[in-house]
Design a protein around this motif. Structure first.
Motif, mmCIF file in Angstrom:
data_model
loop_
_atom_site.group_PDB
_atom_site.id
_atom_site.type_symbol
_atom_site.label_atom_id
_atom_site.label_comp_id
_atom_site.label_asym_id
_atom_site.label_seq_id
_atom_site.Cartn_x
_atom_site.Cartn_y
_atom_site.Cartn_z
ATOM 1 N N ASN A 110 0.825 -1.214 0.000
ATOM 2 C CA ASN A 110 0.000 0.000 0.000
ATOM 3 C C ASN A 110 0.857 1.260 0.000
ATOM 4 O OD1 ASN A 110 -2.414 -1.341 -0.115
ATOM 5 N ND2 ASN A 110 -2.841 -1.189 2.086
ATOM 6 N N LEU A 111 1.941 1.251 0.767
ATOM 7 C CA LEU A 111 2.836 2.404 0.767
ATOM 8 C C LEU A 111 3.459 2.602 -0.611
ATOM 9 C CD1 LEU A 111 4.607 2.076 4.229
ATOM 10 C CD2 LEU A 111 3.033 3.863 3.506
ATOM 11 N N ASP A 112 3.857 1.503 -1.229
ATOM 12 C CA ASP A 112 4.448 1.583 -2.559
ATOM 13 C C ASP A 112 3.427 2.127 -3.559
ATOM 14 O OD1 ASP A 112 6.533 1.104 -4.500
ATOM 15 O OD2 ASP A 112 5.334 -0.619 -5.193
ATOM 16 N N LEU A 113 2.194 1.604 -3.492
ATOM 17 C CA LEU A 113 1.138 2.091 -4.389
ATOM 18 C C LEU A 113 0.818 3.559 -4.119
ATOM 19 C CD1 LEU A 113 -1.295 -0.962 -4.442
ATOM 20 C CD2 LEU A 113 0.176 -0.169 -6.301
ATOM 21 N N SER A 114 0.819 3.943 -2.858
ATOM 22 C CA SER A 114 0.552 5.330 -2.494
ATOM 23 C C SER A 114 1.626 6.253 -3.067
ATOM 24 C CB SER A 114 0.491 5.459 -0.974
ATOM 25 O OG SER A 114 0.284 6.787 -0.605
ATOM 26 N N GLU A 115 2.884 5.845 -2.972
ATOM 27 C CA GLU A 115 3.980 6.634 -3.538
ATOM 28 C C GLU A 115 3.842 6.734 -5.048
ATOM 29 O OE1 GLU A 115 7.609 4.862 -2.203
ATOM 30 O OE2 GLU A 115 7.352 5.582 -0.150
ATOM 31 N N ARG A 116 3.489 5.617 -5.682
ATOM 32 C CA ARG A 116 3.306 5.636 -7.132
ATOM 33 C C ARG A 116 2.151 6.555 -7.514
ATOM 34 N NH1 ARG A 116 3.802 -0.692 -8.936
ATOM 35 N NH2 ARG A 116 5.944 -1.000 -8.226
#
Length: 187
Positions: free
Chosen positions: A34-40
């Motif tokens: 989720n953090l990775d998707l949020s950053e993307r």
């Protein structure tokens, strides 16, 4: 409790601990994802914003280039009149000749030459000042409830004293005297 029941409970307890650990690991993996998707997503939003800004700049530059390429001074003057008068840009006290040149995408020097050749105003500033004066005279006639300071502000003058001097110079009377010519019958 029998030894078998205790053994069974311990086995179930160990199984539950393992399941809890597995769930913790899965939760950490999902949080990380989720953090990775949020950053993307943030990067995507920022990229889209940059693209939109670049598109606006490009569209503005294309229009400015098209305007700068106008060889016919009459067309350029028509464009100026259309933009400034229809959009009321002269009513902004900060709008001046340099802002006009930037708006239409020509150099200030070209704009000065254009006004010298094509108008009676002799300069972009005189043109803008004339539009402000005409706007003020219209407001004095049509808005008898506006006070003099409101008329000056809405017409685009920086201050009331400049406005009063300009009206006096142009028509030979004060704004109040001019307004009185049109409001005598109203009272």
């Amino acid at each position: 409790m029998t030894k078998e029941e205790i053994q069974k409970l311990q086995t179930e307890n160990e199984s539950l601990r393992q399941e809890v650990e597995r769930l913790k690991d899965e939760m950490m993996r999902l949080i990380s994802r989720n953090l990775d998707l949020s950053e993307r997503l943030e990067e995507d939003v920022e990229l889209r914003r940059r693209v939109d800004v670049a598109r606006e700049i490009l569209d503005g530059n294309i229009e400015r280039q098209r305007n700068a390429d106008l060889k016919d001074d009459g067309q350029l003057m028509a464009l100026i009149e259309l933009r400034v008068e229809n959009e009321g840009l002269h009513q902004n006290p900060d709008f001046d000749g340099k802002a006009l040149a930037q708006l239409i995408g020509v150099s200030y020097e070209r704009l000065q030459r254009l006004f010298h050749r094509e108008t009676i105003h002799r300069s972009p500033e005189a043109y803008i000042d004339n539009l402000r004066t005409l706007t003020a005279l219209r407001l004095l006639r049509e808005q008898p409830n506006y006070n003099i300071a409101s008329v000056a502000e809405e017409a685009g003058f920086n201050n009331v004293r400049t406005f009063q001097r300009r009206i006096q110079d142009v028509i030979g009377m004060t704004p109040a005297e001019y307004r009185a010519l049109f409001t005598r019958d109203i009272v």
